[in-house]
Each structure stands twice: as structure tokens, then as C-alpha cells.
Design an enzyme around this catalytic site. Structure first.
Site, PDB file in Angstrom:
ATOM      1  N   HIS A  73       0.816  -1.227   0.000  1.00 32.13           N
ATOM      2  CA  HIS A  73       0.000   0.000   0.000  1.00 32.13           C
ATOM      3  C   HIS A  73       0.842   1.267   0.000  1.00 32.13           C
ATOM      4  O   HIS A  73       0.331   2.353  -0.270  1.00 32.13           O
ATOM      5  CB  HIS A  73      -0.885   0.027   1.249  1.00 32.13           C
ATOM      6  N   HIS A 205     -10.469 -10.726   3.512  1.00 36.31           N
ATOM      7  CA  HIS A 205     -11.459  -9.984   4.290  1.00 36.31           C
ATOM      8  C   HIS A 205     -12.787 -10.723   4.178  1.00 36.31           C
ATOM      9  O   HIS A 205     -13.804 -10.144   3.827  1.00 36.31           O
ATOM     10  CB  HIS A 205     -11.558  -8.531   3.809  1.00 36.31           C
ATOM     11  N   ALA A 230      -7.624 -11.135   8.808  1.00 37.98           N
ATOM     12  CA  ALA A 230      -8.913 -10.711   8.283  1.00 37.98           C
ATOM     13  C   ALA A 230      -9.624 -11.820   7.495  1.00 37.98           C
ATOM     14  O   ALA A 230     -10.105 -11.624   6.387  1.00 37.98           O
ATOM     15  CB  ALA A 230      -8.777  -9.440   7.430  1.00 37.98           C
ATOM     16  N   GLY A 259       6.562 -11.471  10.665  1.00 34.94           N
ATOM     17  CA  GLY A 259       6.757 -12.223  11.898  1.00 34.94           C
ATOM     18  C   GLY A 259       5.897 -11.714  13.039  1.00 34.94           C
ATOM     19  O   GLY A 259       5.941 -12.258  14.136  1.00 34.94           O
ATOM     20  N   HIS A 261       2.392 -10.057  12.193  1.00 34.86           N
ATOM     21  CA  HIS A 261       1.009 -10.308  11.762  1.00 34.86           C
ATOM     22  C   HIS A 261       0.673 -11.789  11.824  1.00 34.86           C
ATOM     23  O   HIS A 261      -0.489 -12.158  12.016  1.00 34.86           O
ATOM     24  CB  HIS A 261       0.780  -9.783  10.342  1.00 34.86           C
ATOM     25  N   ASP A 284       2.342  -6.225   2.555  1.00 38.88           N
ATOM     26  CA  ASP A 284       1.166  -5.472   2.991  1.00 38.88           C
ATOM     27  C   ASP A 284       1.616  -4.155   3.640  1.00 38.88           C
ATOM     28  O   ASP A 284       0.955  -3.621   4.525  1.00 38.88           O
ATOM     29  CB  ASP A 284       0.299  -6.293   3.960  1.00 38.88           C
ATOM     30  N   GLY A 319      -1.235  -1.987  10.155  1.00 38.20           N
ATOM     31  CA  GLY A 319      -0.567  -2.281   8.892  1.00 38.20           C
ATOM     32  C   GLY A 319       0.868  -2.711   9.135  1.00 38.20           C
ATOM     33  O   GLY A 319       1.399  -2.601  10.239  1.00 38.20           O
TER      34      GLY A 319
HETATM   35 ZN    ZN Z   1      -6.079  -6.386   3.766  1.00 40.87          ZN
END
Ligand code: ZN
Length: 397
Positions: A73, A205, A230, A259, A261, A284, A319
Site C-alpha cells: 500500500h 477480508h 482478516a 513475523g 502479523h 502489505d 498495517g
Molecule cells: Zn487487507
């Protein structure tokens, strides 16, 4: 006036490397590059180096395919969805060994979403210096309000052909991947529709049941976005999305490699079930990635960034902040995978997920490669035969 009648072919050669193709590891290996593509990969003794070639000495370090990030992102204060975001990110990504990426766009009210898609598409078409944007990953808006993660569920909407047409048009047909929750409304129908346009449908998601995931696979689902995060988790009586991703070999599983998330054991389980060819590590990363530790204001919230994560003041992860070279380190140091295996998850697997001639050092493939030092820091990054990053630590001229 006399113009050139034949195009000059530029040769480059990487010598003295431990070349991970990644099918094999060639000690004292050579990579010959011509016209942006790899021409030969072999032992030094077996290759005749073209006289006019520009020679790069890898100094005994690893030479690997360039890293490919399917889910990113932003970086270093740059947001992929804003005007110059992708253009500014591309050269910086090369510093981390990333040679190709899918800038990711998140849900917004439709007119704003169209603007975001148009801005990213324009940057993709302009082909910025540095890492190559491969198109667009649209993360939503056909998502489950029960699994919003960091997103605002108010912008989620069910799949509808006419609306999707507007997004496709705004994106100049450059959508390559769409994340969706197949169990919501008419979203299951989106899968064949996306496949018809050459777009990879990815579950994410999503609060789907195991049966719903299985139905989505039957319709052509081949990918999962940030596995574990998610999505409905595994339960032995309802295996959920995680169970579906584990079980169906058709699905390539993205997973965040910071490591944090995902616990390293979660990464190891996923890798043991699916193998390195079934797992694509992603960053991500948000625009907070690569910024020095400290306190930042982002999306109206105070975020505390340390060396490994970004969290809201209540401890919620905000994030990811590390890039794929760091993910590679998680796999080698915490999951204890050999480098040549870990490497597949950031090169060959993501390239194959998009059907691109990248991610491998083999004749005919794009000359996207990285010379990595023993500490996994890039010394040189090359994209389609062009040097886009070179560390002062690499010798030569
Ligand atoms: Zn996402």
C-alpha cells in the site's frame, strides 16, 4: 542524416556469484543478460563472456531473482493510491531488492475509488524508474463487514457488473488481482467474471465457511490475500477460510512475512502444508514502512512505529512496516528455511501467480535480479536489465 539501422544490444554479465535460480544453487555462477532478458545462467567455466559486456562482480555473494510484492500500500511516507505515490515508491523499492510490485488500492466511495484507480493506472502506464508496477491489486470493495481489518466497512459493497465496469475503465484495464469475500451477496458470481478478464480472484477480508471456500474454488478461485489476517480462522468443526486455504492446492496463499502479523509457527504450518510453491510472501506495507521509529499521525490516529511493527496506542496492529527482504529474513532466521527455499516465496511463486516470465534466473526470463550480501541486504538491484540500485558496498565501477 544517418540513423542507426540496427538496435544496439546491451550485454551485461554478473560474475562470481552464488546464483540461486532458485531451482538450483550454482557456486561461482554467471548470469548473462541481453536486451533486458536473461540469456544464460551457468558455472563460470562453461560460459563465454561477450567481449563488449558490462561486467558486475558479485564478490561471492548471492545472486537471486528480484523480489515481487503482490500486496503493498505504500512506503516511506508515500501512499500507493495518491497521484505520485507509485512513481515515488518504485525507485525506493529497489533499495530493498524489490523489482516488481502490485500497488494495492482499498475501498472508498465509488467516485473516489475511480480517482484512486485512475491515479495508479496512470503511474503504471508511465512506467516509473525503479521497481516495475505490474498493474493494480484492488483489495475490495466486495468484502465482508465482519472482517474489515483496518478498512472502513462503510465503503464495502456487493459485486455488481455495472459498477465493476466503471472500476475497470478507471483502471485502464490494468487490474491484475481483486480481493473479495465470496460469501457476501452476489460476490461468488464475480469469480468467473474476473477470470474472463485475466484478473486473479483472491479470497480475503472474508468470513466464508469452509463449504463456501470450496464452492469458490470450484468457480475458479486461485489465490488468498494475507492468509490468517482478516479471515475466518480454523475450527475443527468449521475449518473456515484458513482451513480452505490450507486444504485446496488450487489456492496460492499470500502471507505477511513480518513475523508479527502471523506468528512464525503460523508461517511454518502454512509452508509445511502448501510448500514454497503454494505460498507468496507479501509485505502489505503501508506508507509507514521504512520510516524511522517514532510516533506518527496517520488516518486521524496516533501510530507508534518500532523496528518491526506499527501499532495504535491501544496495541492494535496498524498495517505492516517491513518489506520483503525483511520477510525473507523472518523465513530464514525464525522459520529456519534455507535461503534458496525461502526465496521461492518472494520470487517464483508470486511471478507464477500472475503468469509472468519473472521470478527465476533462467534463459528467456526478464533480467530482474538482486545481489544480496550475507546479511540479506541488497548490493545491486536490476530490473529488466537496467541497474536501478547499487550500494556503495559493491566493488567495481
Ligand atoms: Zn487487507
Amino acid at each position: 542524416m544517418t540513423g542507426r539501422i540496427t538496435e544496439e544490444v546491451t550485454f551485461a554479465v554478473i560474475v562470481n556469484g552464488v546464483v540461486c535460480t532458485p531451482q538450483e544453487v550454482i557456486a561461482n555462477g554467471v548470469v548473462v543478460i541481453a536486451g533486458g532478458q536473461i540469456q544464460a545462467v551457468d558455472h563460470q567455466a562453461k560460459v563465454s563472456i561477450p567481449a563488449q559486456a558490462k561486467v558486475f562482480d558479485a564478490m561471492g555473494q548471492h545472486v537471486i531473482p528480484g523480489l515481487i510484492d503482490l500486496h503493498i500500500h505504500g512506503l516511506e511516507g508515500q501512499d500507493a493510491m495518491l497521484d505520485a505515490g507509485v512513481t515515488n515508491m518504485a525507485p525506493r523499492l529497489a533499495h530493498y531488492g524489490v523489482t516488481a510490485f502490485l500497488p494495492t488500492v482499498t475501498p472508498a466511495p465509488l467516485p473516489e475509488l475511480e480517482e484512486r484507480l485512475a491515479a495508479v493506472a496512470e503511474a503504471v502506464v508511465q512506467r516509473p524508474q525503479g521497481a516495475k508496477p505490474l498493474g493494480i491489486h484492488l483489495e475490495g470493495p466486495f468484502l465482508s463487514p465482519q472482517q474489515p481489518g483496518m478498512m472502513n466497512a462503510a465503503h464495502f459493497r456487493p459485486f455488481a457488473e455495472a459498477e465493476f465496469e466503471r472500476m475497470w475503465t478507471a483502471a485502464q484495464g490494468l487490474l491484475r488481482m481483486v480481493t473479495l469475500a465470496p460469501e457476501e451477496a452476489d460476490n461468488m458470481r464475480a469469480i468467473p467474471h474476473l477470470l474472463d478478464r485475466g484478473i486473479v480472484p483472491s479470497i480475503g477480508h472474508s468470513n466464508a465457511t469452509f463449504m463456501q471456500v470450496t464452492e469458490a474454488v470450484r468457480r475458479g478461485l486461485t489465490h488468498a490475500s494475507h492468509t490468517y489476517n482478516a479471515m475466518r480462522g480454523f475450527h475443527h468443526r468449521e475449518p473456515g477460510v484458513v482451513g480452505g486455504v490450507w486444504l485446496h492446492p488450487q489456492i496460492t496463499a499470500q502471507v505477511i512475512g513480518d513475523g508479527t502479523h502471523v506468528h512464525p509457527a503460523g508461517l511454518q504450518i502454512l509452508l509445511q502444508i502448501k510448500g514454497v510453491d503454494g505460498v507468496a510472501l507479501v509485505s502489505d506495507a503501508t506508507l509507514l514502512a521504512g520510516l524511522p521509529p517514532g510516533e506518527y499521525q496517520w488516518e486521524g490516529e496516533t501510530v507508534i512505529v518500532d523496528s518491526r511493527s506499527a501499532r495504535l496506542t491501544n496495541g492494535t496492529l496498524a498495517g505492516s512496516t517491513v518489506l520483503l527482504n525483511q520477510g525473507l529474513r523472518t523465513l530464514t532466521e525464525e522459520v529456519r528455511l534455507p535461503l534458496e527455499e525461502a526465496l521461492v516465496t518472494v520470487t517464483r511463486t508470486p511471478a507464477r501467480a500472475l503468469g509472468l516470465p519473472k521470478g527465476e534466473l533462467a534463459p528467456g526470463y526478464d533480467a530482474d535480479l538482486v545481489i544480496l550480501d550475507a546479511d540479506l541486504r541488497p548490493l545491486l538491484t536490476m530490473v529488466e536489465g537496467e541497474v536501478v540500485f547499487r550500494s556503495p558496498d559493491l566493488g567495481g565501477h
